[in-house]
Structures are given as structure tokens and as C-alpha cells.
Design an enzyme around this catalytic site. Sequence first.
Site, PDB file in Angstrom:
ATOM      1  N   LYS A 115      30.491 -28.694 -17.262  1.00 13.71           N
ATOM      2  CA  LYS A 115      29.148 -29.223 -17.047  1.00 13.71           C
ATOM      3  C   LYS A 115      28.371 -28.248 -16.198  1.00 13.71           C
ATOM      4  CE  LYS A 115      26.897 -33.146 -17.884  1.00 13.71           C
ATOM      5  NZ  LYS A 115      27.166 -34.065 -19.012  1.00 13.71           N
TER       6      LYS A 115
HETATM    7  N1  GLU Z   1      25.458 -33.966 -22.297  1.00 19.80           N
HETATM    8  C1  GLU Z   1      26.159 -34.702 -23.310  1.00 19.80           C
HETATM    9  C2  GLU Z   1      27.305 -35.481 -22.692  1.00 19.80           C
HETATM   10  O1  GLU Z   1      27.302 -35.791 -21.539  1.00 19.80           O
HETATM   11  C3  GLU Z   1      26.586 -33.834 -24.471  1.00 19.80           C
HETATM   12  C4  GLU Z   1      27.439 -32.671 -24.126  1.00 19.80           C
HETATM   13  C5  GLU Z   1      27.666 -31.721 -25.293  1.00 19.80           C
HETATM   14  O2  GLU Z   1      27.196 -32.000 -26.386  1.00 19.80           O
HETATM   15  O3  GLU Z   1      28.334 -30.712 -25.076  1.00 19.80           O
HETATM   16  O4  GLU Z   1      28.205 -35.885 -23.376  1.00 19.80           O
END
Ligand code: GLU
Length: 427
Positions: free
Chosen positions: A115
Site C-alpha cells: 500500500k
Molecule cells: N485500493 C483497492 C483496495 O484497497 C484496490 C487495490 C488494487 O487494485 O491493487 O483493495
Amino acid sequence: MAVLQMPSPTNPGHELLQSALAQLDRAAKALGLDAGLHRYLRQAERTLIVALPVTCDDGHLEVFTGYRVQHSTARGPGKGGIRFHQSVTLDEISGLAMLMTFKCAVTDLPLGGAKGGVAVDPRRLSRNEVQRLTKRYTAAILPIIGPEQDIPAPDVNTDEQTMAWIVDTVTMMTGKHSPEVVTGKPVDLGGSRGRTEATGRGVAFVTLEVLRRQGTRPDATRVAVQGFGNVGSVTAKALAQAGCKIVAISDVSGGYASAAGIDIERAIEHARRNAQRTLEGFGGVSRISNAELLASDVDVLIPAALEGQITGENVSEIRAPIIVEGANGPVTAEADRMLADRGVLIVPDILANAGGVVVSYFEWVQSRAQFYWELEEVETRLEIYMRRAMELVLAKAKAYDCPPREAAFIVAVDRVASAISKRGIFP
Ligand code: GLU
């Protein structure tokens, strides 16, 4: 995507990390996990903190702090979004990275968890300033990202435009056209059809599955949705199309309720035309506060905004018997325990909102192959992944006689630990 400011714990990011760790600990105990592997999974593999100077439009210099945390790459490259929000902290991003590891594992994607984030309120910057910030952030994290290392995507306050700027930065810096470096790109820049809607569609899918299993008809179901960004609005629309009555919605501008049901298409159109992209001024409904939305007398409550919304403080006001977590970590660990004691069914974030990363996986596959699928194929495959994960989690919940959240972590932790064991610790 609208930014939400609502009553929340004093340090929601810290609380989110602690809850993620507590869930990991519980699953490790249930699985009888090796103590060393357990300790390893409690830590992120890699953490990068960067200073981000941005020359503002008036010429003065602002400096922001950015993060990219790779929690685990045991099952594949790191995967996870990037958020721009004033409350971003290292704890928050670390907790969210851990949730990504387990989200990808529970849906059986060949990906790890990561993240990123920048502590910034993007509403205070011009579009050009946000573009410069995004490009500087991309350059700063470039040494550790890539299609075989770590693949970012959108999250709170970032979208396909942000991803397009990232593709441009990587392309300029490497001299190679690099669409496969991120997912959630615009379709004409190598994005997947259906990616933008995927998270909301997945949330709606699991909600309808829960109702079906309980023998409840959608047209007899009242739903409240907190958050009207990409996740909340698409979820509300899909559930309304399936016949559910959406009786309350909210965003940063406040809450909007109607016992007769809200016309979601009209609400989406209203937010699209509004300069701030919020529901401000949405008429024909009554105004409520976000606290009132959470306390709505509904059959299903869908928190699809930020973490730390349902806490020890407001949990006694929650009346919905079913909660589907569109956001990551919207229920604190304390509230989670109290809701479980009351028999409230919670479909946990790592399952409920996994549709986004599932289609991100499809996008990564398509970008690498340079071969793009039709929307129908994306949607059919998304449903296969969501259904399989949901069935597995519910079966585990039965086998272990535990809530779905614990079951989802048991499935996920087992898969990640098994990947680490099979690979063997290097060197
Ligand atoms: N931000 C989204 C999540 O928390 C998607 C992450 C992604 O597609 O890599 O799942």
C-alpha cells in the site's frame, strides 16, 4: 472520489494496524502457525518513506511525506492502492498493506500485499499541483515498484487520472512504455474494462449472496451506504438495480435519507455535475448526519468510506443486522467484538471489497499480454473469483465455528504461510 470527514477514533490508522495484527494473531492461533512465521507475518517486508517537495502554482515550495509499504511478496509481486489523504500515517499504510496481502490471498490471486499513500489533502491543491505531487511520488518510489515487484492502483482520492500520471512518469524515467506498472488505468491507456466499477460490483455481489442465502428478497431489503465515492456510489447503484431500496447515502457533505428509496442514478448525476464532486445540494430527500446514517434502521449497512467509522463509542447505536465492509477497516476491533456478540453478520473488507483488486489482477494480466478482454469476460471472471472466495470463507466459518472475518483470515494466513514455507527462508 469524495474525502470523508466523520467522527472517528483519535488515531484511526494506528487502530487499523492494531486490528489487522489482532486478526492475524487470532488466525495464527486457530491454525497453530509456527511462531517464527507468525512473527515474520507481523512485519512488513519493506517500508519506504519519502519527502516530496512540490513547487506550488504561486512558486512557493510545499513538502509532503509519502509512503510505500510492501507487507508480503511471498505469493507474488506486492499489490495495493495509493491514497492521498490528510490522515495518512505509516501505521495506516502498514495496516492497509497487511490487509492487501490477505485480500489477495483470500481471493487466491498470485499477488502479495502493499500500500502507498501521501499525507495530503488533495482538495487544497490545484490539478497541476496534484499532478506534480503524483509524478514526484512516483519517481521517489520507482526503485521498488514494477510489474514483477509491486503494482500500485487507485485508492482513496486517487483514480485513473492518477494512474495515467504514474504511467507517464515511469515511461519518461525508463524510456519504455510502461502501462503494466499500475492497474486502474484509463481504458485507452491499457486499463481493463470494468475496473472502475469492480469494487462496488463485488460489494453488491456479496451483499446479494448473503441475502439469497438468508432467503431475503432484495426488494424487501433496505440499505444504507456510507461514502459516495467510487465504491459507495457503484455499490448503491448495483443494489438499487437488483431491487434493494437504498434509504440513506452520505459523503463529505453529510447524509441524505428517504424512506421511499433514493434515486441513485440522480444522486450520481448530481455529484458528477457538482464542482466538488459531492452530494451537496442534493434535493428531494431529508438531510441527516453521518452518525445518523450509521444508526439507520436498515437491513444492510455498507460503510464504504474510511476506516474507523464504527467504534466502541457508536457501536451501541448500530441497528443493521448485516454489515458489508466496502471500505478497508471501517469497524474497529472493539466494535467488531461487540457486534459479533450481538449476532450481527459482518462481511469483512478483505472479502467484501476484493472485487477491485481481482479486476486489477485481470488488468495486470491483460497489460502484460497486451491483449484486452471484453467487459462481459471481466464480469464473468470477477463473479467466479468472488463466489469461490465467499464459499470458501463461509465453509471455513462453519468448520471453525467463527465469524466470517476470522474465517477469511484463516484461509488467507494459511495460504501466505504455506507459500513462505514451500519457498524456504532465504538464504
Ligand atoms: N485500493 C483497492 C483496495 O484497497 C484496490 C487495490 C488494487 O487494485 O491493487 O483493495
